[in-house]
Design an enzyme around this catalytic site. Structure first.
Site, PDB file in Angstrom:
ATOM      1  N   ARG A   1     -19.878   0.705  -9.198  1.00 46.60           N
ATOM      2  CA  ARG A   1     -21.172   0.078  -9.460  1.00 46.60           C
ATOM      3  C   ARG A   1     -22.278   1.126  -9.334  1.00 46.60           C
ATOM      4  O   ARG A   1     -22.440   1.743  -8.287  1.00 46.60           O
ATOM      5  CB  ARG A   1     -21.443  -1.078  -8.486  1.00 46.60           C
ATOM      6  CG  ARG A   1     -22.721  -1.849  -8.846  1.00 46.60           C
ATOM      7  CD  ARG A   1     -22.873  -3.107  -8.014  1.00 46.60           C
ATOM      8  NE  ARG A   1     -23.383  -2.835  -6.674  1.00 46.60           N
ATOM      9  CZ  ARG A   1     -23.573  -3.759  -5.740  1.00 46.60           C
ATOM     10  NH1 ARG A   1     -23.258  -5.025  -5.996  1.00 46.60           N
ATOM     11  NH2 ARG A   1     -24.046  -3.447  -4.559  1.00 46.60           N
TER      12      ARG A   1
ATOM     13  N   SER B   1     -19.192 -12.962 -10.886  1.00 43.13           N
ATOM     14  CA  SER B   1     -19.976 -13.324  -9.708  1.00 43.13           C
ATOM     15  C   SER B   1     -20.453 -14.772  -9.808  1.00 43.13           C
ATOM     16  O   SER B   1     -20.949 -15.195 -10.847  1.00 43.13           O
ATOM     17  CB  SER B   1     -21.197 -12.404  -9.565  1.00 43.13           C
ATOM     18  OG  SER B   1     -20.790 -11.079  -9.300  1.00 43.13           O
TER      19      SER B   1
ATOM     20  N   LYS C   1     -28.278  -4.589  -2.728  1.00 43.80           N
ATOM     21  CA  LYS C   1     -28.527  -5.384  -3.935  1.00 43.80           C
ATOM     22  C   LYS C   1     -29.764  -6.236  -3.666  1.00 43.80           C
ATOM     23  O   LYS C   1     -29.673  -7.346  -3.141  1.00 43.80           O
ATOM     24  CB  LYS C   1     -27.315  -6.257  -4.285  1.00 43.80           C
ATOM     25  CG  LYS C   1     -27.370  -6.834  -5.701  1.00 43.80           C
ATOM     26  CD  LYS C   1     -26.062  -7.540  -6.044  1.00 43.80           C
ATOM     27  CE  LYS C   1     -25.996  -7.920  -7.516  1.00 43.80           C
ATOM     28  NZ  LYS C   1     -26.997  -8.913  -7.900  1.00 43.80           N
TER      29      LYS C   1
END
Length: 214
Positions: A43, A112, A141
């Site tokens: 990521r 998700s 995040k």
């Protein structure tokens, strides 16, 4: 394939470019895998597709023969180009149907989910597992939804027709609570990437009564 996915989800390392910077991405991941990581999710929100492909290829070389799955977050094109094990998408990314069409039938696709509605809408014919959370708030995040806690996690797991992995501010001390929720695994960012010894940090998640390394 379901049992294979469940095993792969046991401990997922989600990489963070800043937290991995001290040791470098490849070294951080390699050491974390030595400590027991079973899946790596690449990521990097600021990287280009070309850069993600380059990073993914480096990880493939480093982890060749390990059996650890490599997936790419939010960039299905990079996952296809690098021919990694799959991709993970969020609710606002490429729709799962489109992602599956791009990846093909043999690849892993994660999705998700933060609400009961999104969990129940997930199609088991398209998606292989669900990432549930955030359990806690996390600085890695900043745009995450409201934390759901372990009670919320358990409710989402109970609704899921698919294997599940918990994410969001989780540490070794939370492993028992994650297991009690019924989730198949735990996804970790800062508790491994942000540690000076990723191998020891990953190993801490394997203990029956885990203690975070000093």
């Amino acid at each position: 394939m379901k049992s294979t996915i469940q095993n792969q989800l046991r401990l997922c390392l989600v990489t963070d470019p800043q937290l991995c910077a001290a040791l470098g991405l490849v070294t951080t991941v390699r050491r974390a895998v030595a400590g027991g990581v079973t899946m790596v999710q690449l990521r990097d929100k600021t990287a280009t597709t070309a850069q993600r492909i380059e990073m993914a290829l480096a990880l493939k070389q480093a982890l060749a023969g390990s059996g650890v799955a490599i997936i790419i977050n939010d960039d299905v094109m990079a996952a296809v180009a690098a021919d990694v094990d799959g991709a993970h998408v969020g609710q606002g990314d490429v729709p799962p149907d489109q992602a599956r069409s791009m990846l093909g039938a043999g690849k892993i696709l994660g999705l998700s989910c933060e609400t009961p509605q999104t969990v129940q809408a997930a199609d088991p014919k398209v998606v292989d597992y669900l990432g549930l959370g955030p359990v806690f708030g996390t600085a890695t995040k900043t745009d995450h939804a409201r934390p759901i806690g372990f009670d919320g996690l358990a409710r989402l797991v109970a609704l899921s027709p698919l294997p599940t992995i918990a994410i969001g501010g989780l540490k070794p001390a939370h492993v028992q609570d994650v297991r009690a929720s019924g989730a198949d695994g735990i996804a970790v960012v800062s508790a491994i990437c942000g540690h000076a010894d990723p191998c020891a940090a990953a190993r801490a998640f394997q203990q029956d009564k885990p203690e975070h390394p000093a």
